[in-house]
Every structure is written in structure tokens, then in C-alpha cells.
Design an enzyme around this catalytic site. Structure first.
Site, mmCIF file in Angstrom:
data_model
loop_
_atom_site.group_PDB
_atom_site.id
_atom_site.type_symbol
_atom_site.label_atom_id
_atom_site.label_comp_id
_atom_site.label_asym_id
_atom_site.label_seq_id
_atom_site.Cartn_x
_atom_site.Cartn_y
_atom_site.Cartn_z
ATOM 1 N N THR A 149 0.841 -1.198 0.000
ATOM 2 C CA THR A 149 0.000 0.000 0.000
ATOM 3 C C THR A 149 0.876 1.248 0.000
ATOM 4 O O THR A 149 0.662 2.183 -0.799
ATOM 5 C CB THR A 149 -0.931 0.005 1.235
ATOM 6 O OG1 THR A 149 -1.729 -1.185 1.188
ATOM 7 C CG2 THR A 149 -1.830 1.223 1.271
ATOM 8 N N GLN B 92 0.467 -10.094 -5.425
ATOM 9 C CA GLN B 92 -0.012 -11.481 -5.401
ATOM 10 C C GLN B 92 0.823 -12.391 -6.281
ATOM 11 O O GLN B 92 0.763 -13.618 -6.141
ATOM 12 C CB GLN B 92 -1.483 -11.550 -5.846
ATOM 13 C CG GLN B 92 -2.448 -10.923 -4.868
ATOM 14 C CD GLN B 92 -2.528 -11.672 -3.538
ATOM 15 O OE1 GLN B 92 -2.154 -12.843 -3.433
ATOM 16 N NE2 GLN B 92 -2.998 -10.996 -2.502
ATOM 17 N N CYS C 251 -16.026 -6.355 4.324
ATOM 18 C CA CYS C 251 -17.021 -6.700 5.354
ATOM 19 C C CYS C 251 -16.896 -5.802 6.569
ATOM 20 O O CYS C 251 -17.320 -6.158 7.655
ATOM 21 C CB CYS C 251 -16.858 -8.158 5.760
ATOM 22 S SG CYS C 251 -17.238 -9.269 4.423
ATOM 23 N N THR D 235 13.412 5.035 9.998
ATOM 24 C CA THR D 235 14.329 3.967 10.410
ATOM 25 C C THR D 235 13.917 2.642 9.787
ATOM 26 O O THR D 235 12.746 2.266 9.841
ATOM 27 C CB THR D 235 14.324 3.852 11.955
ATOM 28 O OG1 THR D 235 14.684 5.125 12.476
ATOM 29 C CG2 THR D 235 15.279 2.794 12.446
ATOM 30 N N SER E 34 5.077 -7.355 -1.466
ATOM 31 C CA SER E 34 4.877 -7.279 -0.024
ATOM 32 C C SER E 34 5.242 -8.628 0.590
ATOM 33 O O SER E 34 4.730 -9.662 0.163
ATOM 34 C CB SER E 34 3.402 -6.954 0.217
ATOM 35 O OG SER E 34 3.163 -6.755 1.578
ATOM 36 N N ALA E 35 6.123 -8.616 1.607
ATOM 37 C CA ALA E 35 6.679 -9.875 2.123
ATOM 38 C C ALA E 35 5.631 -10.811 2.711
ATOM 39 O O ALA E 35 5.755 -12.028 2.611
ATOM 40 C CB ALA E 35 7.734 -9.554 3.182
ATOM 41 N N HIS E 36 4.580 -10.234 3.336
ATOM 42 C CA HIS E 36 3.659 -11.117 4.057
ATOM 43 C C HIS E 36 2.770 -11.952 3.146
ATOM 44 O O HIS E 36 2.034 -12.817 3.606
ATOM 45 C CB HIS E 36 2.812 -10.323 5.067
ATOM 46 C CG HIS E 36 1.691 -9.515 4.488
ATOM 47 N ND1 HIS E 36 0.395 -9.958 4.488
ATOM 48 C CD2 HIS E 36 1.655 -8.296 3.896
ATOM 49 C CE1 HIS E 36 -0.396 -9.034 3.946
ATOM 50 N NE2 HIS E 36 0.349 -8.019 3.576
ATOM 51 N N ASN F 128 -5.830 -10.374 -6.742
ATOM 52 C CA ASN F 128 -5.918 -10.969 -5.410
ATOM 53 C C ASN F 128 -7.196 -11.774 -5.190
ATOM 54 O O ASN F 128 -7.222 -12.712 -4.420
ATOM 55 C CB ASN F 128 -5.791 -9.889 -4.328
ATOM 56 C CG ASN F 128 -6.600 -8.664 -4.629
ATOM 57 O OD1 ASN F 128 -6.494 -8.079 -5.706
ATOM 58 N ND2 ASN F 128 -7.431 -8.243 -3.697
#
Ligand code: PLP
Length: 382
Positions: A75, A182, A328, A243, A202-204, A154
Site C-alpha cells: 500500500t 499477489q 465486510c 528507520t 509485499s513480504a507477508h 488478489n
């Protein structure tokens, strides 16, 4: 005993891989220096770890490490990229081309640019979630600053032909920004072969930690210049001051490395599991799979259970973790903007759910999930 919940929501987020966690741990308690501290060993060690991770992220994308900027996730990367392009080139070029199936992070950022005087062209999306390259071609002109199209969706997993889109963009001197959040770990990505100028990951989403991601920003042919959108201490080439989250960045690098090592095995395992999952359901229940069957991520299936309300199905299946594309957060859920752009009716949308499998999903879990889904549907039908 509490029955375990089978996790089928990998597109939402993934567990951290044990190898990733192991690599991260020393950076919380032993090598905890600030990567910007230039005057002592703690700082040097942290900075070195960040540079090693940067190399690993670059390798995942076939990019150069100097082209990688760490962010807090996609994002933020999307905001830095689109606002940065607009600030730098917006006096000359004021048109951005996109389509309605993009993530809200892109669509909302473009809505904000539209309020600042940019014109946003929305390409048509067909029922299978794809766009028409001929239509894209007709919109590319001297005023086009950038084309903004995701690599893979996604909600449906549908893949855009980024290499062809990139070639069209470069013919017309238009930048291509692709959201590969994705796609990372599920598709091979080569920013040069695919003619990509800016990309975010994005790593997650592929077994790394939450709260870290990256932007690829092309340095040559063409060189892309983003004006800083966040101001501060000049970290990350001045584009993302603040940082650095060293443990997360180290984990991100490891996640890239592990995903490259496992890539072919993982893609083939997931795609056969997904095929079996869909076939077992199709044998017993009348369903429609939303989006292109052929050009899809190997782990994703978006299924319309014709006539069955998705919200009821979710309530009926508390031991399965899966989702609808709907937001939702409000009392009245909004229909998925992705499926809406593809032309599905509200009734079809509210009967659709997404299952996304991943590295830790076993065939036994997938089969057990199918059985639970079939019993729930049979119960809801009566
Ligand atoms: N883009 C896509 C396609 C996504 O799936 C997501 C996450 O759901 C994002 C962007 C936002 O990513 P992040 O969670 O890193 O901010």
C-alpha cells in the site's frame, strides 16, 4: 478438543516460513543496530544485513539492488510510486490508464490523483477478468504518464499479460507500473523481459513478515524518477525516509530466497491441489469458477456457489478460513468491486467466495475442506 481451522486464505496473508523466522531472530536482540548509524559496528552490521536482503529481493525480480527501495508494504509502495510519478512528471503528462479490478490501494490513490487534476482512463474488463490489449493501444498517447495494471489479481488470481502490456507502453514512452503483490512467489518475474518500470511486492504474501515490502524503480532504459512523497531523513534514496525495519527486511530477503528455491515444486504442487479441489466440488455441486481458468495463479480459486449466499456459507463453516472479496467492515457488505468490474450481478457476487491455498496446505486438508463445503452447501440448499 477444539477442532483446528483449515487455513485457505493465503492471498490475504501467509504464515512466516520457519527458515525466515530463524534468519530474523538475531536481528531483534543481537544485531539490533540502526542501519543508518554510521559510527559503530552495530550500525554497520545492520546496514550490511539490509544490503544482503536488498540483493535477494532484486534477484527475485531479476533487477539490480540499486533499483530496490524498502517500504512498509505494498500500500505504501503504491502511494510512493503513483504520487511520486505525478509530482515529477505531472506538469507534462496527466493521464493514467488502469482498470476496475485493481486493488483499492491503487484505485483510491488514483482517485486522489484525479482530484488533483489527473485524468484516469478505466479499461473495460471482460467477464473472465482480462483486458483487451487493442483497447489499451487506442488509449496510449503523448499525455499518458503511466499504465497501472496488476500482475495477478488478489480475488480471482487472473493474470494480466504484463510482458505484452510493457512492450506496448515502451513503444509509446509510457511507464508501466505493476502491482505484483499477489504474483511474487507464485509466478516468475523478470522486470527486464516484462518491460516493467515500477513494481511493488509485499513480504507477508509469500511467507515473510508483515509490515515490509519493496518498490522496484527502473534505473536505465528508461530511468524512472520519483519525486519524494514522504519527507524525512533521506533513507531509501529519500523516497521512504524512516528507520529501517531491519529484522523484517532480513526476513523479506530470506522469503525471496526460499521462494526461488521452492518455486517449481511449489507451483506444480499447488496447481494440482487446486485442480483436484475444484474438480471434487464440481462433481457434486453446481458452481461457476469466476475469472479466466487458463491465466490464473496456481493457488487461487474464486467460486460462485450459484444461489447460495456466501455470508451464510462462511457462517456455516467456522472450521474453514476463507473469504469473500467483499469489504465486510461495514454492516452492509459492499459487493466485490473486482467481480463487479467483470460484469457479475450482485446476486452472483454475493454467492462467490475465494479459496487460496499455500505452502503449508496439505492434500488431506484440501480434501477435508471439500467435504465440509459439500455438506454445508447441501444443508443450505434445503
Ligand atoms: N495489492 C494487492 C494485489 C494486494 O493483494 C494487497 C494486499 O491485500 C495489497 C496491494 C496491499 O498490500 P499490503 O498489505 O502490503 O499493504
Amino acid at each position: 478438543m477444539i477442532e483446528p481451522v483449515i487455513y485457505l486464505d493465503y492471498n490475504s496473508t501467509t504464515p512466516v516460513d520457519a527458515r525466515v523466522l530463524e534468519e530474523m531472530l538475531p536481528y531483534f536482540t543481537r544485531y539490533y543496530g540502526n542501519a543508518s548509524s554510521k559510527t559503530h559496528r552495530y550500525g554497520w552490521e545492520a546496514a550490511e544485513a539490509v544490503e544482503i536482503a536488498r540483493r535477494k529481493v532484486a534477484d527475485l525480480l531479476s533487477a539490480d539492488s540499486s533499483e530496490i527501495v524498502f517500504t512498509s508494504g505494498s500500500t505504501e509502495a503504491i502511494n510512493i510510486a503513483l504520487h511520486g510519478l505525478a509530482l515529477n512528471y505531472g506538469d507534462r503528462k496527466k493521464n493514467i490508464i488502469t482498470c476496475g479490478t485493481e486493488h483499492k490501494a491503487v484505485l483510491e490513490t488514483l482517485a486522489s490523483l484525479s482530484e488533483q487534476g489527473f485524468s484516469i482512463t478505466q479499461l473495460n474488463v471482460s467477464r473472465d477478468g482480462t483486458i483487451d490489449l487493442q483497447e489499451l493501444k487506442t488509449h496510449l498517447n503523448d499525455t499518458t504518464l503511466c499504465v497501472c495494471l496488476m500482475m495477478a489479481n488478489n480475488e480471482t488470481g487472473v493474470i494480466h499479460p504484463i510482458e505484452e502490456i510493457g512492450a506496448l507502453c515502451h513503444e509509446k514512452n509510457v511507464f508501466l507500473f505493476t502491482d505484483a503483490t499477489q504474483a511474487a512467489g507464485k509466478m516468475r518475474i523478470d522486470v527486464n523481459e516484462m518491460h516493467i518500470d515500477i513494481l511493488c511486492i509485499s513480504a507477508h504474501k509469500f511467507y515473510g513478515p508483515k509490515g515490509t515490502g519493496a518498490l522496484f524503480i527502473r534505473r536505465k532504459n528508461p530511468s524512472v524518477k520519483l519525486a519524494p512523497w514522504i519527507t524525512g531523513g533521506g533513507h531509501e534514496r529519500g523516497l521512504r525516509p524512516g528507520t529501517l525495519n531491519v529484522p523484517a527486511i532480513v526476513g523479506f530477503g530470506k522469503a525471496c530466497e526460499v521462494s526461488t528455491e521452492l518455486f517449481w515444486e511449489e507451483v506444480s504442487r499447488l496447481s494440482s491441489m487446486r485442480t483436484r479441489f475444484e474438480q471434487l466440488i464440481e462433481q457434486q455441486i453446481n458452481i461457476t469458477i469466476n475469472g479466466s481458468i487458463r491465466n490464473r495463479l496456481p493457488n487461487t480459486t474464486n467460486i460462485c456457489f450459484n444461489g447460495i449466499e456466501a455470508a451464510r456459507l462462511i457462517r456455516e463453516l467456522p472450521t474453514l478460513a476463507f473469504s469473500t472479496g467483499s469489504a465486510c467492515t461495514s454492516a452492509l457488505p459492499e459487493p466485490s468491486h473486482v467481480l463487479k468490474s467483470m460484469g457479475l450481478t450482485d446476486k452472483e457476487i454475493f454467492s462467490s467466495v475465494r479459496f487460496s491455498i499455500g505452502r503449508m496446505t496439505t492434500m488431506e486438508e484440501a480434501d477435508a475442506a471439500v467435504q465440509k463445503i459439500i455438506s454445508a452447501i447441501n444443508k443450505l440448499k434445503v
